[in-house]
Scaffold this motif. Structure first.
Motif, PDB file in Angstrom:
ATOM      1  N   THR A 511     -67.375 -64.812 120.752  1.00  0.00           N
ATOM      2  CA  THR A 511     -67.976 -65.804 119.862  1.00  0.00           C
ATOM      3  C   THR A 511     -67.305 -65.871 118.503  1.00  0.00           C
ATOM      4  OG1 THR A 511     -69.630 -64.139 119.251  1.00  0.00           O
ATOM      5  CG2 THR A 511     -70.229 -65.676 120.985  1.00  0.00           C
ATOM      6  N   GLN A 512     -66.326 -65.012 118.265  1.00  0.00           N
ATOM      7  CA  GLN A 512     -65.540 -65.007 117.023  1.00  0.00           C
ATOM      8  C   GLN A 512     -66.449 -65.022 115.778  1.00  0.00           C
ATOM      9  OE1 GLN A 512     -62.144 -67.748 117.101  1.00  0.00           O
ATOM     10  NE2 GLN A 512     -62.083 -67.547 119.332  1.00  0.00           N
ATOM     11  N   GLU A 513     -67.289 -64.007 115.727  1.00  0.00           N
ATOM     12  CA  GLU A 513     -68.212 -63.877 114.607  1.00  0.00           C
ATOM     13  C   GLU A 513     -67.454 -63.558 113.317  1.00  0.00           C
ATOM     14  OE1 GLU A 513     -71.370 -64.488 114.941  1.00  0.00           O
ATOM     15  OE2 GLU A 513     -71.512 -64.513 117.133  1.00  0.00           O
ATOM     16  N   LYS A 514     -68.138 -63.757 112.200  1.00  0.00           N
ATOM     17  CA  LYS A 514     -67.574 -63.362 110.911  1.00  0.00           C
ATOM     18  C   LYS A 514     -67.430 -61.843 110.869  1.00  0.00           C
ATOM     19  CE  LYS A 514     -67.902 -67.526 108.857  1.00  0.00           C
ATOM     20  NZ  LYS A 514     -68.380 -68.336 109.978  1.00  0.00           N
ATOM     21  N   TYR A 515     -66.303 -61.371 110.385  1.00  0.00           N
ATOM     22  CA  TYR A 515     -66.119 -59.914 110.340  1.00  0.00           C
ATOM     23  C   TYR A 515     -67.064 -59.256 109.348  1.00  0.00           C
ATOM     24  CZ  TYR A 515     -62.956 -60.665 106.261  1.00  0.00           C
ATOM     25  OH  TYR A 515     -62.401 -61.018 105.054  1.00  0.00           O
ATOM     26  N   GLN A 516     -67.598 -60.032 108.417  1.00  0.00           N
ATOM     27  CA  GLN A 516     -68.504 -59.447 107.424  1.00  0.00           C
ATOM     28  C   GLN A 516     -69.814 -58.947 108.034  1.00  0.00           C
ATOM     29  OE1 GLN A 516     -66.811 -62.287 107.040  1.00  0.00           O
ATOM     30  NE2 GLN A 516     -65.802 -62.306 105.039  1.00  0.00           N
ATOM     31  N   ILE A 517     -70.127 -59.374 109.263  1.00  0.00           N
ATOM     32  CA  ILE A 517     -71.380 -58.913 109.891  1.00  0.00           C
ATOM     33  C   ILE A 517     -71.100 -57.936 111.030  1.00  0.00           C
ATOM     34  CG2 ILE A 517     -72.569 -61.056 109.279  1.00  0.00           C
ATOM     35  CD1 ILE A 517     -72.433 -61.706 112.391  1.00  0.00           C
ATOM     36  N   ALA A 571     -55.467 -67.889 112.710  1.00  0.00           N
ATOM     37  CA  ALA A 571     -55.661 -69.014 111.789  1.00  0.00           C
ATOM     38  C   ALA A 571     -57.120 -69.148 111.374  1.00  0.00           C
ATOM     39  CB  ALA A 571     -55.169 -70.306 112.440  1.00  0.00           C
ATOM     40  N   THR A 572     -58.022 -68.948 112.322  1.00  0.00           N
ATOM     41  CA  THR A 572     -59.455 -69.064 112.012  1.00  0.00           C
ATOM     42  C   THR A 572     -59.878 -68.062 110.950  1.00  0.00           C
ATOM     43  OG1 THR A 572     -60.013 -69.939 114.200  1.00  0.00           O
ATOM     44  CG2 THR A 572     -61.783 -68.842 112.972  1.00  0.00           C
ATOM     45  N   TYR A 573     -59.519 -66.793 111.169  1.00  0.00           N
ATOM     46  CA  TYR A 573     -59.959 -65.764 110.225  1.00  0.00           C
ATOM     47  C   TYR A 573     -59.248 -65.895 108.880  1.00  0.00           C
ATOM     48  CZ  TYR A 573     -62.906 -63.607 113.704  1.00  0.00           C
ATOM     49  OH  TYR A 573     -63.924 -63.378 114.609  1.00  0.00           O
TER      50      TYR A 573
END
Length: 841
Positions: A511-517, A571-573
């Protein structure tokens, strides 16, 4: 009575394409162990497959069969002695002939072989030893066709790989090339002996008080005739000093003695005590003459995996000598596609890097190989725990009888070989094969406990992981914990966060979550997770030949990144978090910032959870290393050059570390609307075994001006042992504190700052990093060491020093805030200038 004599067969070999019948086709082999790619390169027949697109130009090698030949001299053979040809590893389908007679057929890269050639070498003079290596790729495809009813579900590589007991990554993986090696990949020798010790092993019982231990030592005899004239002398030593000695007469081929050890020096993981090693020696005597001896290093320790019901589900953590240990560390892939390239010195450098990075555990991944003895010896010596997978990865393996027999012999050979290493604390049946079972919808009824039934399902590999392998471990290393797979937890779905271990790939993959979580996505033990980053420019310059290709999206750079969809994921991150860059050097750095931040957010949060009833028992990032010069998830590249993430992880894994963060605000969902308020928290984590006093400080510092925007918080604190101490929490009102600002935390012990953490407003792309006022000044210099002090007028993000071979840094990838001078010590810089980058530079 003559001693056992060894004759290395490392030199004098020649090789050729098996189909080439010309006499001049034979080419010299510089040295074995070797594999075909090394030998072809040495003869100018192959370019370095690690450079440019040369991997494609080397693909022809993958579909060939090869012959190796050596003329050997009959050694001196005393009367009554045997002559044995010993192979420690043949890759993979090998037919061995001596004077044109077949003496061995091997189809398993992971096994060693011993062939009695006493009769074959009866004639004096020269004999011809020849080894035909059939093409593993073509043989695998034939074997797959022969079992058309099997469901060949898999991730990565040709599914036919599962039919062959060869390192699975040789078929290509999402971080490595397709290089199908063949050859004498481990040592080969002749042994001449009347009798020898075939094995030496121990069983260690440590008293629950840890004040006394009993070591039972066993030596297995290999002799043409067994009688009472043999004696085995055992000695036990510590730090080079003999502390005990006993002798025994072998009975039923095995001699046994027992040593009682008072006040034993325990083996500990680094950071918890010394990795003390005892030395056990067994000397075989006949007629009062020593004819052979074996020496092994062992450790006295207990190792448990604690799985108990609790409020989070069921725990999964390691307890060594009664001490609970948070296992922060890394997963390990083979350090080279050309395995004989890896010297003992190179293995040791890798493990030394782990210790420098404060990593407690390495996981040997199931798609590579059972590593060389020098790898495990380095882990023993330096106190790094080993999670050892069996060599099954990402697939539904077939189970025809001949293959099961080969697998059993492979497991016995390697567990016997490795069982004396105190660093090995877990064997796991496979890597992600239960995930393949889930995704392919294969049958898995956990309640059915009849192994014969499992073989009849479309997931027969369960028999390997839940019957065959645990039986071998129970027989040959009964005190080592066995885990059916990774990830796995009591037969539940592999993504269940309440039990067992899990591979959390919803950052980057899924799901390519935000790395902050990241910390909210974890389970009881997070044995895989990762984020890609480019290696340093010097590594890229090794494999990019043309200047015109040195830009971020060049064809050759994309070719060296084997991960599916890497372009869109990187690119997304990047675009979510940082301002774009077109030049290669800045682009490299930005990918490294993202990787460092990702690892920090995962490790920092999961280590905090250790103090919450061991909610998280450990975190093993994917991956420590590379097998070739590439772009991957590794935090240290092929040439042992650490990326910034290496240092970010090392800081979080300090014995005592501080953490601070504000709650995550998902700016992309709220269309970049800022939050009105933000909660924040500050805590301290400790691996120490006693409570200690400390002092914490929290500053609120403007990113734009470098000034403190509100009064700092200072607290005296009692830091709880081996857990988490929550110190401060509060709320930021952004209608009052309107400036973007960092939360800068520091921890003092005994009047000295021992840990720092800085929480930044997210995302970085919205911040103005101009005009930081950074100063890096040399304050001390010796012949090989320099110390620099670092100051700044405004907060600096991710100050990274340029990695050079032979140079080590005490720290890097640092955040610097005004008024908090930091120092960095550099070894090996010598006359070179100190080069660095920071965000926004």
């Amino acid at each position: 009575m003559a001693r056992l004599a060894e004759y290395s067969l490392a030199t004098g070999w020649h090789f050729k394409d098996s189909e080439d019948k010309a006499p001049e086709a034979w080419m010299p082999v510089p040295l074995v162990p070797s594999v075909i790619h090394q030998d072809l390169q040495a003869n100018g027949k192959l370019k370095d497959p690690y450079v440019g697109f040369n991997e494609l130009a080397a693909r022809w090698v993958n579909e060939k069969s090869w012959v190796y030949r050596k003329v050997i001299q009959k050694p001196a053979v005393p009367a009554g002695s045997a002559v044995v040809l010993a192979f420690d590893g043949l890759d993979t389908f090998a037919t061995v002939k001596l004077d044109s007679n077949v003496i061995l057929e091997s189809n398993n890269m992971f096994q060693g072989h011993r062939v009695d050639v006493t009769t074959a070498l009866e004639n004096e003079g020269e004999h011809v030893l020849e080894i035909e290596f059939d093409c593993a790729m073509l043989r695998a495809r034939e074997l797959r066709k022969q079992d058309s009813k099997h469901n060949w579900a898999s991730f990565n590589g040709d599914p036919a790989r599962m039919s062959v007991r060869k390192a699975q990554y040789h078929w290509g993986w999402d971080w490595g090339p397709v290089l199908m090696t063949a050859g004498i990949w481990r040592e080969v020798r002749l042994e001449v002996y009347y009798a020898r010790l075939a094995d030496l092993w121990t069983a260690v019982d440590l008293d629950s008080s840890y004040q006394s231990a009993q070591i039972s030592a066993f030596a297995e005899l290999d002799a043409a005739q067994f009688n009472s004239t043999y004696k085995v002398n055992f000695t036990l030593s510590l730090h080079g000093k003999e502390i005990a000695r006993q002798a025994a007469i072998p009975g039923n081929k095995v001699a046994k003695v027992t040593f009682d050890v008072d006040q034993p020096h325990l083996w500990w993981p680094h950071g918890y005590g010394e990795p003390n090693l005892y030395e056990i020696t067994a000397s075989l005597e006949k007629d009062q003459s020593e004819i052979h001896n074996l020496v092994k290093k062992i450790g006295i320790r207990t190792a448990e995996v604690i799985q108990q019901p609790d409020k989070h589900g069921k725990s999964f953590f390691f307890r060594i000598n009664g001490t609970d240990i948070f296992c922060g560390g890394s997963c390990w892939i083979p350090a080279d596609n050309i395995l004989p390239n890896i010297s003992p010195e190179r293995y040791r450098k890798w493990i030394e890097l782990m210790v420098a990075g404060r990593q407690a555990m390495v996981r040997v991944w199931g798609g590579g190989c059972y590593e060389d003895d020098s790898f495990y010896q380095a882990c023993d010596d330096l106190g790094v725990l080993v999670w050892q997978d069996f060599m099954f990865g990402c697939g539904n393996y077939p189970t025809w009888p001949e293959l099961l027999d080969s697998i059993e012999q492979e497991a016995i050979y390697n567990v016997r070989r490795l069982r004396h290493h105190p660093s090995i604390v877990l064997y796991a049946g496979n890597n992600e094969d239960y995930q393949v079972q889930e995704q392919a919808g294969l049958t898995y009824n956990y309640e059915d406990k009849n192994p014969e039934n499992w073989l009849k399902t479309d997931f027969p590999a369960r028999y390997i992981y839940e019957k065959l392998l645990p039986s071998v471990v129970e027989s040959f290393s009964p005190k080592t914990f066995y885990h059916p797979g990774s990830p796995w937890g009591d037969g539940k779905i592999t993504s269940d966060p309440t039990v067992g271990d899990m591979h959390q790939w919803n950052v980057w993959h899924g799901t390519q979550e935000k790395y902050q979580i990241f910390d909210t996505l974890g389970g009881r033990f997070n044995s895989e997770f990762g984020m890609e980053a480019f290696p340093h420019l010097s590594t890229i310059e090794y494999f990019v030949e043309n200047e015109k290709d040195k830009y971020p999206q060049s064809h050759v750079l994309d070719f060296h990144n084997k991960a599916d969809g890497h372009e869109r994921r990187i690119a997304t991150y990047l675009v979510e978090n940082l301002r774009a860059a077109n030049d290669l050097e800045t682009y490299i750095y930005l990918t490294q910032v993202v990787q460092a931040e990702t690892m920090m957010f995962g490790y920092r949060g999961w280590r905090r959870q250790w103090g919450d009833e061991r909610h998280c028992g450990g975190a093993l990032l994917w991956q420590l290393n590379d097998c070739w010069p590439t772009i991957s998830w590794a935090i240290v590249d092929y040439f042992l050059r650490p990326k910034p993430a290496f240092y970010a992880v090392a800081r979080v894994l300090k014995q005592v570390a501080i953490g601070v963060r504000r709650e995550h605000h998902d700016w992309s969902v709220t269309h970049a609307q800022p939050p009105k308020t933000s909660k924040y928290e500050l805590w301290v984590v400790s691996a120490l075994q006693e409570e200690i006093p400390g002092k914490v400080e929290l500053q609120f510092v403007s990113v734009d001006t470098g000034l403190e925007i509100r009064e700092r918080i200072v607290r005296d604190v009692r830091i709880v042992p081996n857990g988490t101490t929550n110190v401060v929490d509060g709320i930021i009102d952004h209608t009052i504190d309107t400036e973007p600002h960092v939360l800068a935390a520091r921890l003092w012990l005994d009047g000295e700052i021992v840990a720092r953490d800085v929480d930044w407003p997210q995302p970085f792309k919205y911040l103005d990093f101009r005009d930081r006022g950074l100063e890096v000044t040399k304050i001390n210099e010796t012949s090989d060491q320099q110390t620099f002090k670092i100051n700044t007028r405004k907060p600096v993000k991710c100050l990274v020093f340029e990695e050079r071979d032979g140079t080590t840094f005490s720290d890097s990838a640092m955040d610097i805030v005004p008024g908090d001078e930091q120092t960095v010590t550099v070894i090996g810089l010598k006359t070179a200038t100190l080069s660095y980058k920071f965000l926004g530079q």
